[in-house]
Design a protein around this motif. Structure first.
Motif, PDB file in Angstrom:
ATOM      1  N   ASP A 152       0.808  -1.226   0.000  1.00  0.00           N
ATOM      2  CA  ASP A 152       0.000   0.000   0.000  1.00  0.00           C
ATOM      3  C   ASP A 152       0.838   1.271   0.000  1.00  0.00           C
ATOM      4  O   ASP A 152       0.400   2.296  -0.498  1.00  0.00           O
ATOM      5  N   ILE A 153       2.025   1.226   0.619  1.00  0.00           N
ATOM      6  CA  ILE A 153       2.808   2.465   0.725  1.00  0.00           C
ATOM      7  C   ILE A 153       3.746   2.662  -0.455  1.00  0.00           C
ATOM      8  O   ILE A 153       4.316   3.736  -0.624  1.00  0.00           O
ATOM      9  N   GLN A 154       3.928   1.628  -1.269  1.00  0.00           N
ATOM     10  CA  GLN A 154       4.927   1.748  -2.333  1.00  0.00           C
ATOM     11  C   GLN A 154       4.366   2.447  -3.570  1.00  0.00           C
ATOM     12  O   GLN A 154       3.184   2.724  -3.657  1.00  0.00           O
ATOM     13  N   ARG A 155       5.233   2.747  -4.506  1.00  0.00           N
ATOM     14  CA  ARG A 155       4.898   3.509  -5.722  1.00  0.00           C
ATOM     15  C   ARG A 155       4.526   4.956  -5.387  1.00  0.00           C
ATOM     16  O   ARG A 155       3.828   5.619  -6.127  1.00  0.00           O
ATOM     17  N   LYS A 156       4.949   5.398  -4.201  1.00  0.00           N
ATOM     18  CA  LYS A 156       4.739   6.781  -3.774  1.00  0.00           C
ATOM     19  C   LYS A 156       6.097   7.376  -3.386  1.00  0.00           C
ATOM     20  O   LYS A 156       7.093   6.678  -3.381  1.00  0.00           O
ATOM     21  N   ASP A 157       6.107   8.659  -2.986  1.00  0.00           N
ATOM     22  CA  ASP A 157       7.370   9.308  -2.623  1.00  0.00           C
ATOM     23  C   ASP A 157       7.915   8.774  -1.317  1.00  0.00           C
ATOM     24  O   ASP A 157       7.134   8.520  -0.403  1.00  0.00           O
ATOM     25  N   PRO A 158       9.227   8.687  -1.135  1.00  0.00           N
ATOM     26  CA  PRO A 158      10.224   8.817  -2.200  1.00  0.00           C
ATOM     27  C   PRO A 158      10.134   7.642  -3.186  1.00  0.00           C
ATOM     28  O   PRO A 158      10.340   6.496  -2.767  1.00  0.00           O
ATOM     29  N   PHE A 159       9.798   7.987  -4.418  1.00  0.00           N
ATOM     30  CA  PHE A 159       9.480   6.995  -5.433  1.00  0.00           C
ATOM     31  C   PHE A 159      10.640   6.053  -5.679  1.00  0.00           C
ATOM     32  O   PHE A 159      11.773   6.510  -5.792  1.00  0.00           O
ATOM     33  N   PRO A 160      10.434   4.769  -5.821  1.00  0.00           N
ATOM     34  CA  PRO A 160       9.139   4.082  -5.757  1.00  0.00           C
ATOM     35  C   PRO A 160       8.878   3.378  -4.427  1.00  0.00           C
ATOM     36  O   PRO A 160       7.987   2.543  -4.346  1.00  0.00           O
ATOM     37  N   TYR A 161       9.652   3.700  -3.393  1.00  0.00           N
ATOM     38  CA  TYR A 161       9.594   2.848  -2.193  1.00  0.00           C
ATOM     39  C   TYR A 161       8.612   3.323  -1.133  1.00  0.00           C
ATOM     40  O   TYR A 161       8.159   2.536  -0.306  1.00  0.00           O
ATOM     41  N   GLY A 162       8.314   4.633  -1.129  1.00  0.00           N
ATOM     42  CA  GLY A 162       7.371   5.133  -0.125  1.00  0.00           C
ATOM     43  C   GLY A 162       8.005   5.300   1.238  1.00  0.00           C
ATOM     44  O   GLY A 162       9.228   5.216   1.422  1.00  0.00           O
ATOM     45  N   ASP A 163       7.129   5.514   2.218  1.00  0.00           N
ATOM     46  CA  ASP A 163       7.525   5.977   3.552  1.00  0.00           C
ATOM     47  C   ASP A 163       8.310   5.018   4.440  1.00  0.00           C
ATOM     48  O   ASP A 163       8.685   5.375   5.546  1.00  0.00           O
ATOM     49  N   ALA A 164       8.505   3.782   3.999  1.00  0.00           N
ATOM     50  CA  ALA A 164       9.266   2.868   4.862  1.00  0.00           C
ATOM     51  C   ALA A 164      10.762   3.020   4.640  1.00  0.00           C
ATOM     52  O   ALA A 164      11.563   2.447   5.377  1.00  0.00           O
TER      53      ALA A 164
END
Ligand SMILES: [Zn+2]
Length: 446
Positions: free
Chosen positions: A74-86
């Motif tokens: 759910d958190i991936q493909r988002k900023d910081p792209f492409p890994y997300g908040d983790a």
């Protein structure tokens, strides 16, 4: 150094209480790291009311919420792209991209820093050393090097140990067998399904007996086959080699291995991972041997995208016995016996797909491949099992079939519609096999 039994003589023989102290210390550190650097982690920990300074004991660790693969998706493909908040490091520190195989849904991306990648390689060095890999070995890797992590770190670890490594990359199966023969390779790595398939190709299409080749040890991963006694025995017989299991995962790392003593289970690499076993229904963590549950695991040193109390869904149990090899790392009995979401109820009976494999590979006259299809007729579940009878057993088809039916009933308490298929008609797989199909919740099966 080549006479040394252990890759890391200090950590692999550390007394249990010292290992536990080390695990607790490292857990505190990685938990703090994830809490302070990842919005994703901090949010779930804040919601549960657990902060780094709260962790003083293993009981405290149990209060830390576990993370599931679906949450990572759910958190991936988002900023910081492409890994997300983790992501816990600046993007420019990410050196390696891999992704999960997508067997259970959309793949999860896995970023690693160079330091993480060295750590992966170190994890695999423990495995290979424990399975007898030494600098004199020539290791053939019949794997299509790609975005799945699979045997990449195994490749680097074999190089780190000092073995000579032959990447089998885009070669087809026949070319790989010829290369093993030409270069007199002594070891290889692959999924049990593919390693059995290679043996079949050698025998049936090339008139080469793989047991006469120079391979003397094989490391299997990706499927639980090498811990299923009948499958291991087929692999060892076909190749005239020792076959060892290893379980790992992209999101976790290479967390376990079978040693040369082949104790009927896998060592957890306790110095680098914290493994907990949870009751599948209640989530309660338990320590007693002989009780199955799902694995909750922490990679104690992985930093870019930390793996803190990851709910792997792998079903395992602690062994009551220590291993004769002298390693103090705990053993899980029988390897990974299945996945919590694979173990399904059929006609009200719990069925693990690995139990079917154990039976099929234990019946003489049957080929290595098989397929299981569960569907529903009216309100009744039905299991169809497709198998192949080997050419040399064609005149004993009925005998083989009745032996199979008897063994299945004994082992799984279920009846099957058995279909004998022609030789080499069932699908062959290069990486993970997809042999179990449950059509009960699909509209066409209604
Ligand atoms: Zn051992």
């Amino acid at each position: 150094m080549t006479d040394q039994i252990y890759w890391n003589p200090v950590l692999e023989t550390l007394p249990r209480e010292k290992i536990r102290q080390l695990q607790l210390k490292k857990f505190k550190k990685i938990f703090k790291w994830a809490y302070e650097r990842s919005k994703f982690h901090r949010k779930i920990y804040d919601e549960a009311g657990v902060k780094p300074e709260d962790i003083r004991s293993f009981e405290d660790i149990r209060r830390v919420p576990s993370v599931e693969k679906s949450m990572m998706r759910d958190i991936q493909r988002k900023d910081p792209f492409p890994y997300g908040d983790a992501l816990c490091v600046p993007l420019e520190e990410v050196a390696v991209f891999r992704q999960t195989s997508g067997t259970t849904g959309q793949p999860v991306y896995q970023p690693d820093t160079w330091q993480d990648w060295e750590w992966w390689t170190e994890c695999w060095s423990y495995i290979l050393w424990a399975q007898g890999y030494r600098p004199r070995d020539r290791v053939f890797i019949p794997f299509g090097y790609n975005i799945f992590v699979a045997f990449w770190a195994g490749h680097y670890a074999a190089e780190k140990i000092g073995c000579e490594v032959i990447p089998g990359g885009v070669l087809d199966t026949k070319a790989r067998i010829l290369k093993i023969q030409e270069l007199q390779a002594t070891a290889m790595m692959g999924t049990p399904t593919y390693i059995l398939g290679m043996a079949e190709t050698a025998q049936m299409k090339m008139e080469i007996d793989p047991s006469e080749l120079t391979i003397d040890k094989i490391t299997c991963a990706g499927e639980c086959g090498a811990s299923i006694p009948s499958t291991k025995s087929r692999l060892e017989k076909a190749w005239g080699a020792k076959v060892y299991d290893h379980a790992g995962a992209t999101e976790i790392g290479a967390w376990s291995f079978e040693c040369q003593d082949q104790p009927g289970g896998l060592h957890v690499n306790d110095a680098l991972f914290l493994v907990e076993i949870a009751d599948v229904e209640t989530g309660e963590i338990f320590e007693e041997p002989g009780r199955r549950g799902k694995m909750i695991i922490t990679a104690l040193d992985r930093r870019a995208q930390p793996c803190v109390r990851f709910d792997s869904k792998d079903v395992i149990e602690w062994s009551a016995e220590p291993c004769s090899c002298g390693r103090t790392a705990r053993l899980i009995k029988g390897g990974v016996v299945g996945r919590a979401d694979d173990i399904t109820k059929v006609k009200g009976v719990l069925l693990a797909p690995s139990a079917i494999e154990e039976v099929v590979h234990g019946v003489d006259g049957l080929g290595d491949e098989y397929e299981v299809i569960v569907d529903r007729v009216g309100h009744t579940d039905r299991i169809k099992l497709k198998v192949e009878v080997l050419p040399e057993a064609q005149d004993q088809c009925q005998l083989v079939e009745s032996e199979l039916a008897d063994q299945l009933r004994l082992k799984t308490n279920l009846r099957y519609d058995i279909e004998i298929c022609g030789c080499e008609t069932l699908p062959r797989y290069e990486v993970k096999a997809k042999r179990f199909k449950d059509l009960r919740n699909k509209p066409e099966a209604e």
